[in-house]
Design a protein around this motif. Sequence first.
Motif, PDB file in Angstrom:
ATOM      1  N   THR A 141      -5.356  -1.976  -3.782  1.00 56.73           N
ATOM      2  CA  THR A 141      -5.003  -1.399  -2.558  1.00 56.73           C
ATOM      3  C   THR A 141      -6.101  -1.482  -1.814  1.00 56.73           C
ATOM      4  OG1 THR A 141      -3.048  -0.177  -3.296  1.00 56.73           O
ATOM      5  CG2 THR A 141      -3.832   0.298  -1.002  1.00 56.73           C
ATOM      6  N   TRP A 142      -7.401  -0.735  -2.198  1.00 61.65           N
ATOM      7  CA  TRP A 142      -8.386  -0.540  -1.365  1.00 61.65           C
ATOM      8  C   TRP A 142      -8.947  -1.848  -1.141  1.00 61.65           C
ATOM      9  CZ3 TRP A 142     -11.680   4.460  -3.067  1.00 61.65           C
ATOM     10  CH2 TRP A 142     -10.995   5.568  -2.998  1.00 61.65           C
ATOM     11  N   MET A 143      -9.178  -2.667  -2.361  1.00 58.09           N
ATOM     12  CA  MET A 143      -9.841  -4.129  -2.274  1.00 58.09           C
ATOM     13  C   MET A 143      -9.145  -4.791  -0.954  1.00 58.09           C
ATOM     14  SD  MET A 143     -10.734  -4.667  -5.978  1.00 58.09           S
ATOM     15  CE  MET A 143     -11.152  -6.627  -5.846  1.00 58.09           C
ATOM     16  N   THR A 144      -7.894  -4.743  -1.152  1.00 58.62           N
ATOM     17  CA  THR A 144      -7.051  -5.703  -0.228  1.00 58.62           C
ATOM     18  C   THR A 144      -7.169  -5.391   1.190  1.00 58.62           C
ATOM     19  OG1 THR A 144      -5.296  -5.960  -2.062  1.00 58.62           O
ATOM     20  CG2 THR A 144      -4.507  -6.889   0.004  1.00 58.62           C
ATOM     21  N   LEU A 145      -7.093  -4.083   1.384  1.00 57.15           N
ATOM     22  CA  LEU A 145      -7.210  -3.410   2.692  1.00 57.15           C
ATOM     23  C   LEU A 145      -8.442  -3.796   3.291  1.00 57.15           C
ATOM     24  CD1 LEU A 145      -5.486   0.031   2.305  1.00 57.15           C
ATOM     25  CD2 LEU A 145      -4.646  -1.618   3.624  1.00 57.15           C
ATOM     26  N   SER A 146      -9.455  -3.759   2.577  1.00 57.85           N
ATOM     27  CA  SER A 146     -10.969  -4.241   2.852  1.00 57.85           C
ATOM     28  C   SER A 146     -10.760  -5.773   3.242  1.00 57.85           C
ATOM     29  CB  SER A 146     -11.846  -3.932   1.967  1.00 57.85           C
ATOM     30  OG  SER A 146     -12.071  -2.449   1.716  1.00 57.85           O
ATOM     31  N   TYR A 147     -10.281  -6.566   2.167  1.00 60.33           N
ATOM     32  CA  TYR A 147     -10.340  -7.926   2.399  1.00 60.33           C
ATOM     33  C   TYR A 147      -9.647  -8.529   3.745  1.00 60.33           C
ATOM     34  CZ  TYR A 147      -9.089 -12.599   1.529  1.00 60.33           C
ATOM     35  OH  TYR A 147      -8.935 -14.232   1.359  1.00 60.33           O
ATOM     36  N   TYR A 148      -8.522  -7.761   3.975  1.00 55.71           N
ATOM     37  CA  TYR A 148      -7.733  -8.138   5.525  1.00 55.71           C
ATOM     38  C   TYR A 148      -8.568  -7.482   6.617  1.00 55.71           C
ATOM     39  CZ  TYR A 148      -4.114 -10.677   2.902  1.00 55.71           C
ATOM     40  OH  TYR A 148      -3.432 -11.787   2.205  1.00 55.71           O
ATOM     41  N   ASN A 149      -9.580  -6.613   6.403  1.00 56.65           N
ATOM     42  CA  ASN A 149     -10.255  -6.069   7.335  1.00 56.65           C
ATOM     43  C   ASN A 149      -9.469  -5.203   8.398  1.00 56.65           C
ATOM     44  OD1 ASN A 149     -12.554  -5.542   9.121  1.00 56.65           O
ATOM     45  ND2 ASN A 149     -12.306  -7.145  10.264  1.00 56.65           N
ATOM     46  N   VAL A 150      -8.477  -4.563   7.673  1.00 61.58           N
ATOM     47  CA  VAL A 150      -7.461  -3.919   8.228  1.00 61.58           C
ATOM     48  C   VAL A 150      -8.024  -2.471   9.158  1.00 61.58           C
ATOM     49  CG1 VAL A 150      -5.375  -2.213   7.826  1.00 61.58           C
ATOM     50  CG2 VAL A 150      -5.676  -4.303   6.579  1.00 61.58           C
ATOM     51  N   SER A 151      -7.543  -2.346  10.379  1.00 62.05           N
ATOM     52  CA  SER A 151      -8.141  -1.294  11.206  1.00 62.05           C
ATOM     53  C   SER A 151      -7.324  -0.110  11.186  1.00 62.05           C
ATOM     54  CB  SER A 151      -8.403  -1.852  12.479  1.00 62.05           C
ATOM     55  OG  SER A 151      -9.274  -2.802  12.601  1.00 62.05           O
ATOM     56  N   VAL A 152      -5.872  -0.184  11.142  1.00 66.00           N
ATOM     57  CA  VAL A 152      -4.941   0.914  11.116  1.00 66.00           C
ATOM     58  C   VAL A 152      -3.967   0.614  10.137  1.00 66.00           C
ATOM     59  CG1 VAL A 152      -3.665  -0.106  13.212  1.00 66.00           C
ATOM     60  CG2 VAL A 152      -3.388   2.552  12.506  1.00 66.00           C
ATOM     61  N   LEU A 153      -3.690   1.537   9.322  1.00 66.45           N
ATOM     62  CA  LEU A 153      -2.670   1.530   8.383  1.00 66.45           C
ATOM     63  C   LEU A 153      -1.566   2.444   8.598  1.00 66.45           C
ATOM     64  CD1 LEU A 153      -1.343   0.719   5.536  1.00 66.45           C
ATOM     65  CD2 LEU A 153      -2.797   2.657   4.519  1.00 66.45           C
ATOM     66  N   ILE A 154      -0.205   1.953   9.205  1.00 70.07           N
ATOM     67  CA  ILE A 154       0.864   2.987   9.472  1.00 70.07           C
ATOM     68  C   ILE A 154       1.813   3.025   8.386  1.00 70.07           C
ATOM     69  CG2 ILE A 154       2.637   2.981  11.373  1.00 70.07           C
ATOM     70  CD1 ILE A 154       0.955   1.252  12.979  1.00 70.07           C
ATOM     71  N   ILE A 155       2.080   4.181   7.943  1.00 71.73           N
ATOM     72  CA  ILE A 155       2.945   4.425   6.930  1.00 71.73           C
ATOM     73  C   ILE A 155       4.250   4.943   7.273  1.00 71.73           C
ATOM     74  CG2 ILE A 155       3.183   5.709   4.557  1.00 71.73           C
ATOM     75  CD1 ILE A 155       1.040   3.456   4.555  1.00 71.73           C
ATOM     76  N   GLY A 156       5.177   4.192   7.071  1.00 74.45           N
ATOM     77  CA  GLY A 156       6.656   4.555   7.476  1.00 74.45           C
ATOM     78  C   GLY A 156       7.412   5.298   6.366  1.00 74.45           C
ATOM     79  N   ASN A 157       8.392   6.160   6.995  1.00 74.63           N
ATOM     80  CA  ASN A 157       8.828   7.079   6.010  1.00 74.63           C
ATOM     81  C   ASN A 157       8.137   7.948   5.210  1.00 74.63           C
ATOM     82  OD1 ASN A 157      11.664   5.845   6.340  1.00 74.63           O
ATOM     83  ND2 ASN A 157      11.437   4.475   4.671  1.00 74.63           N
ATOM     84  N   ALA A 158       7.101   8.493   6.184  1.00 75.45           N
ATOM     85  CA  ALA A 158       6.081   9.218   5.471  1.00 75.45           C
ATOM     86  C   ALA A 158       6.632  10.679   5.190  1.00 75.45           C
ATOM     87  CB  ALA A 158       4.824   9.651   6.488  1.00 75.45           C
ATOM     88  N   HIS A 159       7.755  11.040   5.537  1.00 78.15           N
ATOM     89  CA  HIS A 159       8.229  12.323   5.288  1.00 78.15           C
ATOM     90  C   HIS A 159       8.776  12.317   3.658  1.00 78.15           C
ATOM     91  CE1 HIS A 159      11.291   9.800   7.131  1.00 78.15           C
ATOM     92  NE2 HIS A 159      12.260  10.114   6.040  1.00 78.15           N
ATOM     93  N   TYR A 160       8.720  11.081   3.225  1.00 75.14           N
ATOM     94  CA  TYR A 160       9.135  11.029   1.687  1.00 75.14           C
ATOM     95  C   TYR A 160       7.933  11.268   0.748  1.00 75.14           C
ATOM     96  CZ  TYR A 160      13.496   8.532   2.893  1.00 75.14           C
ATOM     97  OH  TYR A 160      14.824   8.411   3.397  1.00 75.14           O
TER      98      TYR A 160
END
Length: 217
Positions: A141-160
Amino acid sequence: MTQSSPNSQQFIEEQEPQTVLESLSKHSPEIESLIECLRKSDIYYLFMRDRQLFNWLDFQRESRANGYVVAVSCADLRKACQFYRLRYVRKRGTLHTIPMPVVYAQVQQPGTPTDLFLAILSELSNPFTGVCQLKLLRNRTWMTLSYYNVSVLIIGNAHYLTYQSFNELVEITRHLKISVIPVGSLYLHEILTRQSKKYTDVANTFLDWHEFSSFQK
């Protein structure tokens, strides 16, 4: 999660939504019909609440700041986040183009770290989503987020999310230096404002917050 191409969606910005709704009772059949139509339609009407959310998310992304968003209607919030993502994400065939500044991943119950990482990897169309060992999932996950140069990660259903999953989000923002935004029901606010030593680190990571308002009359 199935993604919609920006070309197949239509964005309509409504400058004065209040003028349409003020004449209708809050619980009238007319307004209920309108809301239901908006929720089911591929046409996205950009109301004031959407512009406020998008501006808030833009600020968090540009400043690499964390925070969280809560709403009474998770369905409305989910649709808004999906369209926010479409403003910045493009696909070439079945592949995402790089950079991919915005990622919206929706977690399913029970919300364990494994559920969290699989949701993120699935959103990024990563072929290793079947990996089950937590350490490998975390690294992938860390490698893939870095590879795609992600700036913001939004997590839906975070109350779960479990306590361990929130700690994984803390580690993501610390190590990757990206903005992480959990979004969910009003219960999420209760989780992230708990007066508990156990949640101190998590609460201090997600101090800023935004409420995605319901449709008003």
